[in-house]
Structures are given as structure tokens and as C-alpha cells.
Design a protein around this motif. Sequence first.
Motif, PDB file in Angstrom:
ATOM      1  N   THR A 248     -72.945  32.260  15.262  1.00  0.00           N
ATOM      2  CA  THR A 248     -72.790  31.077  15.802  1.00  0.00           C
ATOM      3  C   THR A 248     -71.634  31.000  16.777  1.00  0.00           C
ATOM      4  N   TYR A 249     -71.700  30.157  17.737  1.00  0.00           N
ATOM      5  CA  TYR A 249     -70.586  30.066  18.678  1.00  0.00           C
ATOM      6  C   TYR A 249     -70.616  28.815  19.542  1.00  0.00           C
ATOM      7  N   VAL A 250     -69.617  28.664  20.350  1.00  0.00           N
ATOM      8  CA  VAL A 250     -69.715  27.331  21.045  1.00  0.00           C
ATOM      9  C   VAL A 250     -69.910  27.794  22.425  1.00  0.00           C
ATOM     10  N   SER A 251     -71.051  27.076  23.264  1.00  0.00           N
ATOM     11  CA  SER A 251     -71.404  27.488  24.244  1.00  0.00           C
ATOM     12  C   SER A 251     -71.018  26.367  25.336  1.00  0.00           C
ATOM     13  N   ASP A 252     -70.555  26.678  26.568  1.00  0.00           N
ATOM     14  CA  ASP A 252     -70.095  25.574  27.665  1.00  0.00           C
ATOM     15  C   ASP A 252     -69.423  24.519  27.205  1.00  0.00           C
ATOM     16  N   ASN A 253     -68.290  24.815  26.125  1.00  0.00           N
ATOM     17  CA  ASN A 253     -67.276  23.927  25.602  1.00  0.00           C
ATOM     18  C   ASN A 253     -67.547  22.955  24.589  1.00  0.00           C
ATOM     19  N   SER A 254     -68.936  22.959  24.518  1.00  0.00           N
ATOM     20  CA  SER A 254     -69.370  21.793  23.581  1.00  0.00           C
ATOM     21  C   SER A 254     -70.652  21.822  22.726  1.00  0.00           C
ATOM     22  N   GLN A 255     -71.299  22.839  22.849  1.00  0.00           N
ATOM     23  CA  GLN A 255     -72.843  22.881  22.533  1.00  0.00           C
ATOM     24  C   GLN A 255     -72.885  24.000  21.482  1.00  0.00           C
ATOM     25  N   GLY A 256     -72.806  23.931  20.250  1.00  0.00           N
ATOM     26  CA  GLY A 256     -73.081  24.675  19.177  1.00  0.00           C
ATOM     27  C   GLY A 256     -74.354  25.331  19.110  1.00  0.00           C
ATOM     28  N   ARG A 257     -74.309  27.010  19.114  1.00  0.00           N
ATOM     29  CA  ARG A 257     -75.494  27.537  19.270  1.00  0.00           C
ATOM     30  C   ARG A 257     -75.545  28.673  18.083  1.00  0.00           C
ATOM     31  N   LEU A 258     -76.933  29.070  17.914  1.00  0.00           N
ATOM     32  CA  LEU A 258     -77.272  30.098  16.754  1.00  0.00           C
ATOM     33  C   LEU A 258     -78.098  31.193  17.641  1.00  0.00           C
ATOM     34  N   THR A 259     -77.627  32.415  17.617  1.00  0.00           N
ATOM     35  CA  THR A 259     -78.315  33.512  18.103  1.00  0.00           C
ATOM     36  C   THR A 259     -78.493  34.714  17.229  1.00  0.00           C
ATOM     37  N   ASP A 260     -79.780  35.356  17.267  1.00  0.00           N
ATOM     38  CA  ASP A 260     -80.100  36.398  16.688  1.00  0.00           C
ATOM     39  C   ASP A 260     -79.656  37.704  17.249  1.00  0.00           C
ATOM     40  N   MET A 261     -78.953  38.637  16.634  1.00  0.00           N
ATOM     41  CA  MET A 261     -78.332  39.710  17.328  1.00  0.00           C
ATOM     42  C   MET A 261     -79.283  40.746  17.732  1.00  0.00           C
ATOM     43  N   ALA A 262     -80.455  40.713  16.945  1.00  0.00           N
ATOM     44  CA  ALA A 262     -81.388  41.752  16.907  1.00  0.00           C
ATOM     45  C   ALA A 262     -82.338  41.385  18.300  1.00  0.00           C
TER      46      ALA A 262
END
Length: 337
Positions: A248-262
Motif C-alpha cells: 500500500t502507499y499514498v498516491s498523488d498526496n491523498s489517495q490510498g492505493r493497493l498494488t500487487d508487486m507481481a
Amino acid sequence: MAIVMAISLAMTGCQTMRSPSTTLSSTSLQSSTSLPKVIATAPTNLSDLHIRQLSGKLIFIYLTGFGENRQAQLIETQIDGSDPKTLYKVNGTIMSLSASRLGDRLIFTVQAGKSYPQVVILDKATLQVTDVSDVSGISAKRTHNFSGAISPDGRQLLLANSQMGNPEIFLTDSSGNIKQQLTHQPAIDLAPVWLPDGQSFIFTSDKAKFLQPQLYQYYFAKQQFLPLNLPGKTNAIARVSPTGRLITYVSDNSQGRLTDMATKKSIAINNEGLAEPANFSPDGNYLLYSAKNRIKIIPVPTFEPLTPQQSPVSWTIQFADSNHQPFTIREPIWVNY
């Protein structure tokens, strides 16, 4: 803190020197103070889950007051937010909270009053708090210490600080003695987080464009790092699932996101304007984050869109201050011990 604010702090920091003390005790700070209390819980589509059946504890940063009266606490509660307990308190602020794999040690950044920020470790068994950012005698250099992370085996730390002038990332032993400087560049490198195998870590850097950070992965074997190349003008402050597959990380200063590394599939976690990433539960099945002074717990979503008959599943814990003060809840984590 918002991403641009975090980067700006790395550039400017505070204006006065911090104390060179290397060992801090929270025992003397356990005076009567405000505590959060649960005033409402709101399960949404959780008919098959009773939150109180889940094991572990919540730990989060609890901020009250303003300016010179600012006070920060580390609060521990049950998973449903009940039975609050103060683990540590400081007249100032706390940020960048994370835990060891076993949950027996907490690492976070403390800025007391107008002093320089320092990275400390709290031992859960003894409540002893030790500064791991000052063992190399760098306090005389007016160093800004931004964050730290405990390795999966508990034997090493990653520390981000400005002892070389601009923020860089260092590998240290478990006491903070520097073993190696890992980044060497005229950029702001912050917020390292280990991958579970201990062979690499993810960090935030504005290497590509000033004040527009992106996420990079550093590989110890190759002693090099590569961009994750995620969509978004800015991406920062990652958290990693127990398997290392998801971040998980913060995108564009305000949007929480979830990404599959694979697969590099990515989805928005919420639309609540997060300025901090969601953390994973110890079993990797849930995410938790603070939003509008509430703590929200959700099952880790799939990457398939919901059908019209489906709606998001969540458990929201709403708090009030025991002394009726304004307050802020930040960076909740879930630990088992």
C-alpha cells in the motif's frame, strides 16, 4: 503527514538543536492525561465477521493540543478500540510508526518541543525507549532523523536521516551503529520499509523530479535500486504485506492505493483523502488506516471490481477524547504478541 509536507520537512526541518540523550524512559511521563474512548462502532456488510473475535492489539499515535501545548501519545487498545493504554507520551509529536515482525518492539520518530527529530525503539515488555539515531555521535551535526524500520530477523535497522546533508538511507545494527550508507544521491530518500525476505526494501525518493517522489526498490545483493514505475504523479510511503506480494502507499498526496508487486495491478483503497498509507494486519488479511479521527478496518480487497449487488466491507471505530479536547489519530498498526 502529507507527502509534500514530508518532503518539505526533509528539506527544512526544525530550527533548534535536540538533546544528545540516547536513552529515554516513558515511565516518568505516565501522568494523568487524555485518552481516546470509543463512542461508536459501525460494521458495514460484516455479517460474517465479529471484530472482537480477532486477536492482537491496535497501536496508534494520539495527538492533542497545539503549538507548545502539543502532546503525542502511543496508545494501545483492543482490536475493537476498547481498553486504551498509554505506552509512551511526549510533549511534541510522534510519526513514522512501525513494529518488528513479532510486534515486541515499536520504532518511531519523536520530536520533543523544538528539538531535532530522533528515531527511537520502544520495548513492549519493559516500556524502555532507546534512541537509535544518536549512537554515532551525529547529534552535533544537527541531524534530522526521519524514520526507521526493523529488519524481519530483528538484527538490523534501516534509518533515514540527514547526517550527510540531504536525507539518505543507512543500514545499521539493532542498536543503530551504522554499517553502510545505502543511498548516495542529491535527492531526498526517506521512509524505508523491508521486504519480508530481508533481501530488499522499498523507499521514497524524489530522484526523478524534485518534490515529486516515487517508490524505489533497493536490492542488497546488487547494491542498486530500481523504480517501481507505478502510475501517479507522486507515490510515497509504502507498507508491505507479510508475504511481500502486496504493497500500500499514498498516491498523488491523498489517495490510498493497493498494488500487487507481481502483476502490477493497482486499485484505490478508499476515497477519504488519506495522507498516510494503510497498514496490514499480521496475517495479511486486513488493512487498517485512520480517516477523520476514526480507525477503519477492511478485508484486503481483490483486484476485481465489485458488482452492483456488492458493496465495500468495513469496520469503523469512532473515538472521542476523555477530556473533551480536539484530537487527531494517526498511523494505526495491528500487532500480535
